[in-house]
Design an enzyme around this catalytic site. Structure first.
Site, PDB file in Angstrom:
ATOM      1  N   LEU A 262       0.848  -1.188   0.000  1.00 56.77           N
ATOM      2  CA  LEU A 262       0.000   0.000   0.000  1.00 56.77           C
ATOM      3  C   LEU A 262       0.885   1.240   0.000  1.00 56.77           C
ATOM      4  O   LEU A 262       1.572   1.530   0.983  1.00 56.77           O
ATOM      5  CB  LEU A 262      -0.910  -0.013   1.232  1.00 56.77           C
ATOM      6  CG  LEU A 262      -1.702  -1.308   1.449  1.00 56.77           C
ATOM      7  CD1 LEU A 262      -2.373  -1.303   2.816  1.00 56.77           C
ATOM      8  CD2 LEU A 262      -2.737  -1.511   0.345  1.00 56.77           C
ATOM      9  N   ASP A 263       0.869   1.957  -1.098  1.00 53.66           N
ATOM     10  CA  ASP A 263       1.763   3.100  -1.272  1.00 53.66           C
ATOM     11  C   ASP A 263       1.426   4.245  -0.313  1.00 53.66           C
ATOM     12  O   ASP A 263       0.261   4.606  -0.144  1.00 53.66           O
ATOM     13  CB  ASP A 263       1.659   3.592  -2.726  1.00 53.66           C
ATOM     14  CG  ASP A 263       2.548   4.788  -3.001  1.00 53.66           C
ATOM     15  OD1 ASP A 263       3.778   4.639  -2.894  1.00 53.66           O
ATOM     16  OD2 ASP A 263       2.013   5.875  -3.303  1.00 53.66           O
ATOM     17  N   ALA A 264       2.450   4.808   0.301  1.00 49.35           N
ATOM     18  CA  ALA A 264       2.372   6.058   1.086  1.00 49.35           C
ATOM     19  C   ALA A 264       1.068   6.195   1.876  1.00 49.35           C
ATOM     20  O   ALA A 264       0.292   7.123   1.663  1.00 49.35           O
ATOM     21  CB  ALA A 264       2.562   7.262   0.164  1.00 49.35           C
ATOM     22  N   VAL A 265       0.855   5.275   2.812  1.00 50.50           N
ATOM     23  CA  VAL A 265      -0.416   5.294   3.553  1.00 50.50           C
ATOM     24  C   VAL A 265      -0.544   6.511   4.464  1.00 50.50           C
ATOM     25  O   VAL A 265      -1.652   6.854   4.889  1.00 50.50           O
ATOM     26  CB  VAL A 265      -0.624   3.996   4.367  1.00 50.50           C
ATOM     27  CG1 VAL A 265      -0.653   2.791   3.456  1.00 50.50           C
ATOM     28  CG2 VAL A 265       0.420   3.845   5.454  1.00 50.50           C
ATOM     29  N   HIS A 266       0.572   7.184   4.767  1.00 50.25           N
ATOM     30  CA  HIS A 266       0.475   8.410   5.575  1.00 50.25           C
ATOM     31  C   HIS A 266      -0.303   9.494   4.834  1.00 50.25           C
ATOM     32  O   HIS A 266      -0.747  10.469   5.438  1.00 50.25           O
ATOM     33  CB  HIS A 266       1.871   8.924   5.950  1.00 50.25           C
ATOM     34  CG  HIS A 266       2.807   9.005   4.789  1.00 50.25           C
ATOM     35  ND1 HIS A 266       3.627   7.961   4.419  1.00 50.25           N
ATOM     36  CD2 HIS A 266       3.045  10.003   3.903  1.00 50.25           C
ATOM     37  CE1 HIS A 266       4.336   8.315   3.357  1.00 50.25           C
ATOM     38  NE2 HIS A 266       4.004   9.555   3.027  1.00 50.25           N
ATOM     39  N   GLU A 300       3.487   1.184   3.116  1.00 50.29           N
ATOM     40  CA  GLU A 300       4.613   2.115   3.074  1.00 50.29           C
ATOM     41  C   GLU A 300       4.184   3.337   3.867  1.00 50.29           C
ATOM     42  O   GLU A 300       3.166   3.949   3.557  1.00 50.29           O
ATOM     43  CB  GLU A 300       4.959   2.537   1.645  1.00 50.29           C
ATOM     44  CG  GLU A 300       6.156   3.480   1.622  1.00 50.29           C
ATOM     45  CD  GLU A 300       6.204   4.410   0.418  1.00 50.29           C
ATOM     46  OE1 GLU A 300       7.279   4.985   0.169  1.00 50.29           O
ATOM     47  OE2 GLU A 300       5.178   4.581  -0.262  1.00 50.29           O
ATOM     48  N   ASP A 326      13.965   3.721   7.915  1.00 55.58           N
ATOM     49  CA  ASP A 326      15.032   3.951   8.885  1.00 55.58           C
ATOM     50  C   ASP A 326      16.228   3.029   8.627  1.00 55.58           C
ATOM     51  O   ASP A 326      17.379   3.447   8.694  1.00 55.58           O
ATOM     52  CB  ASP A 326      14.524   3.705  10.314  1.00 55.58           C
ATOM     53  CG  ASP A 326      14.010   4.978  10.986  1.00 55.58           C
ATOM     54  OD1 ASP A 326      13.984   6.038  10.327  1.00 55.58           O
ATOM     55  OD2 ASP A 326      13.627   4.902  12.163  1.00 55.58           O
ATOM     56  N   HIS A 328      17.106   1.406   5.831  1.00 51.80           N
ATOM     57  CA  HIS A 328      17.809   1.765   4.592  1.00 51.80           C
ATOM     58  C   HIS A 328      18.708   2.967   4.820  1.00 51.80           C
ATOM     59  O   HIS A 328      19.886   2.967   4.442  1.00 51.80           O
ATOM     60  CB  HIS A 328      16.820   2.073   3.466  1.00 51.80           C
ATOM     61  CG  HIS A 328      17.490   2.700   2.274  1.00 51.80           C
ATOM     62  ND1 HIS A 328      17.712   4.067   2.182  1.00 51.80           N
ATOM     63  CD2 HIS A 328      18.032   2.161   1.162  1.00 51.80           C
ATOM     64  CE1 HIS A 328      18.355   4.325   1.060  1.00 51.80           C
ATOM     65  NE2 HIS A 328      18.560   3.187   0.420  1.00 51.80           N
ATOM     66  N   HIS A 329      18.165   4.011   5.433  1.00 47.96           N
ATOM     67  CA  HIS A 329      18.916   5.255   5.600  1.00 47.96           C
ATOM     68  C   HIS A 329      20.148   5.057   6.494  1.00 47.96           C
ATOM     69  O   HIS A 329      21.226   5.597   6.221  1.00 47.96           O
ATOM     70  CB  HIS A 329      18.025   6.349   6.186  1.00 47.96           C
ATOM     71  CG  HIS A 329      16.846   6.708   5.323  1.00 47.96           C
ATOM     72  ND1 HIS A 329      16.729   6.306   4.006  1.00 47.96           N
ATOM     73  CD2 HIS A 329      15.726   7.436   5.599  1.00 47.96           C
ATOM     74  CE1 HIS A 329      15.591   6.779   3.506  1.00 47.96           C
ATOM     75  NE2 HIS A 329      14.973   7.464   4.450  1.00 47.96           N
ATOM     76  N   GLY A 397      15.603   5.738  -7.750  1.00 47.60           N
ATOM     77  CA  GLY A 397      14.952   6.568  -8.763  1.00 47.60           C
ATOM     78  C   GLY A 397      14.750   8.011  -8.369  1.00 47.60           C
ATOM     79  O   GLY A 397      14.625   8.879  -9.234  1.00 47.60           O
TER      80      GLY A 397
END
Length: 613
Positions: A262-266, A300, A326, A328-329, A397
């Site tokens: 689910l993309d960018a649920v925020h 996400e 977190d 990944h960064h 990307g």
């Protein structure tokens, strides 16, 4: 759960096609059949502004529009096929005609997911569902257990990341459409590979978005980076929610998809009594009870909020997992040294140690980049609930030049980076081509037909890069060359070094599957420490014997470090990334002193030890 009802064109062999559309403000609605013969069928108004009608002779392949009065003719918002573009007629689809061969497929549990994120248009030479299907044996050989497909909802033109989709129910025509997608999913299941589909419920793309003509799909209560927010909690929102609930259920039921990302649920803005995500989870669980399958929802989110994951009885939404930026960064900054933009909040070894022990780094502490306190405590949440990576479509990307890690660090560090997440307790995700060190970039690309929109996209991309110290000129997203540059070369068969890197990935993945303690990795049975004098990370998995001891030398010089004594003192070398087998320069002599409990690590290397007893 709220009441749901079917929408779109629903074909059944015994009665034909029932057309249903939600258009609460329309005074009359007709379905206009335009192929194979042209005629109009008035629809009957039902409760809440739904319009419905039956066309007994509307067979699969029939093309149609809805006429909303005043010569306003539009494609079906719930269209399941747009064979001629986002502006042309919708097409009736028959979901009962496909002959599925995956009867014995029952899915795999989340803790066994080793995810491979791919983009249909750039993963294969063909840029189609069929092109991916041809390469499944290679993914199976690598050890992948799940593919995650970037969004395939119909978008304008033939080139797009997928986040500009405007027909959430329609599989992109240039990728092969509905039947080819089913064939791909079927083939995956026969190879023992689960399928995750990336879906976008937080915004709609700009071109071909005709939802405004149908009703209050959007609300002025909130604004998002993409314009007005979708209406999940304002007047008439029950029916907007139904639209997306039906969409999710369709992918799982009719296309046999195993999981949705689910993309960018925020950016799903909902202050109602029951959040849309919780209602979605309830419906997905109900479908699972009906089909005997377990479906997985992965969010996400950049809020670091365990409410997404916690059980409903604890006030959570009950989702299975979420992406964890977190991690990944923290890993990226240690590997590359980059500290601009959102990376300013990371870069210390303590960040990675905290992530390994507690999942969220920002768990109720102040974020300098955001200038606010962020996050909740995820220590009690199992590691499998967090999807981690060292590269993904966003992190590659959304760099100005789309550089992969291959272009940013040495070959030796690529192997260290792979180990940092494949040997973590979390659910790992590879980004297509990463496993052999693909050198082509993954750039941002679109194929809009509106010149004003194209120019707005170009300007928007440039503005996004202002916080980073990247040099160069951003490639033109509209250019076909930008898209072509982003295609994988699959060059490892002709490149010995890339082949060795791929074999290294394959070895780590196999180790993760076959080692008893890595197969059931957890934060509880993990000891992580950092030798700051030598820049060496120590990671010990001690859940089940034999224990696994991982040593990561992040230094560009050889380093001698002492092993932790508490867990055990009898170890053997299982793997050394510096070996020539993996494209290294060799391990040197007497690198492991068992008696003194010390080991010499080659520059930028990973050594894995296994306990003897």
């Amino acid at each position: 759960m709220g009441v749901t009802r079917s929408i779109g064109a629903e074909f059944t062999r015994d009665k034909g096609t029932v057309f249903t559309v939600w258009a609460p403000e329309a005074e009359q609605v007709e379905v206009v059949l335009v192929h194979p013969e042209k005629r109009k069928i008035p629809l009957q108004r039902e409760a809440f502004g739904y319009w419905t009608g039956l066309a007994e002779d509307a067979a699969p392949g029939t093309r149609y529009f809805y006429n909303l009065g005043k010569d306003l003719q539009r494609p079906d918002p719930a269209s399941q096929s747009q064979p001629d573009s986002v502006h042309e007629a919708s097409e009736v689809v028959d979901h009962s005609s496909y002959n599925w061969q995956d009867k014995n497929w029952k899915g795999i549990p989340l803790e066994q997911y080793i995810i491979y994120e791919l983009h249909i248009g750039t993963f294969s030479e063909e840029g189609t569902f069929e092109g991916v299907q041809k390469k499944l044996p290679e993914l199976k050989d690598l050890g992948i257990t799940a593919i995650e497909i970037m969004p395939i909802a119909q978008f304008p033109g033939s080139r797009n990341w997928g986040y500009d989709g405007v027909y959430p129910f329609a599989a992109q025509n240039s990728y092969g459409g509905p039947e080819a997608l089913k064939s791909l999913v079927d083939a995956c299941h026969q190879q023992g590979i689960a399928v995750i589909l990336d879906v976008v419920y937080n915004h709609m793309g700009p071109e071909g978005n005709y939802l405004f003509d149908y009703g209050p799909y959007f609300t002025k209560k909130y604004s998002t980076p993409w314009g007005q927010a979708l209406n999940f909690d304002d007047a008439h929102s029950d029916h907007v929610r139904n639209f997306f609930l039906q969409n999710a259920l369709m992918w799982l039921r009719d296309y046999h998809i195993d999981a949705l990302r689910l993309d960018a649920v925020h950016a799903i803005l909902d202050t109602g009594a029951k959040h849309f995500l919780k209602e979605l989870q309830e419906h997905v669980e109900q479908l699972g009870e009906q089909t005997g399958q377990e479906y997985i929802l992965i969010a996400e989110s950049d809020l670091n909020d365990v409410k997404l994951l916690n059980p409903m009885e604890q006030g959570g939404f009950g989702l299975a997992a979420q992406w964890m930026d977190d991690y990944h960064h923290a890993a990226h900054t240690l590997i590359t040294g980059e500290r601009e933009g959102y990376y300013e909040d990371y870069g210390e070894p303590e960040h990675l140690l905290k992530a390994l022990q507690h999942s969220f780094i920002y768990n109720g502490i102040y974020s300098e980049h955001r200038k606010k306190t962020l996050g909740t405590d995820a220590t009690a949440n199992p590691a499998k609930q967090f999807v981690v990576c060292i590269q993904n479509h966003d992190q590659v990307g959304n760099r100005m030049l789309g550089e992969r890690l291959t272009k940013l660090v040495s070959f030796e560090k690529l192997k260290v980076a792979a180990g940092l997440y494949l040997l973590s307790p979390f659910t790992p995700m590879l980004f297509m081509g990463e496993e052999y060190g693909e050198e082509n970039p993954f750039l941002y690309f679109v194929s809009h037909t509106d010149e004003n929109l194209v120019e707005a996209v170009r300007k928007g991309r440039k503005a996004e890069f202002s916080a980073f110290a990247w040099k160069g000129e951003a490639p033109d997203p509209q250019s076909e060359e930008t898209f072509r540059q982003s295609k994988l070369q699959h060059s490892y068969k002709q490149n010995e070094q890339q082949q060795k890197l791929r074999e290294f990935y394959k070895k780590l993945i196999n180790l993760r599957k076959t080692s008893p303690t890595l197969a059931k990795a957890s934060k509880e049975y993990l000891k992580a420490s950092f030798d700051s004098d030598h820049k060496v990370l120590h990671l010990i998995h001690y859940g089940q014997k034999p224990f696994i001891y991982c040593l990561f030398n992040l230094n560009d010089q050889a380093q001698e470090t002492s092993l932790e004594k508490e867990i055990g003192d009898s170890w053997e070398v299982l793997l050394n990334s510096a070996d020539t087998t993996w494209g290294g320069t060799g391990t040197g002599n007497n690198s492991f002193d068992q008696q003194n409990g010390s080991i010499t690590l080659q520059p930028e290397s990973l050594v894995i030890l296994q306990s003897k007893s």
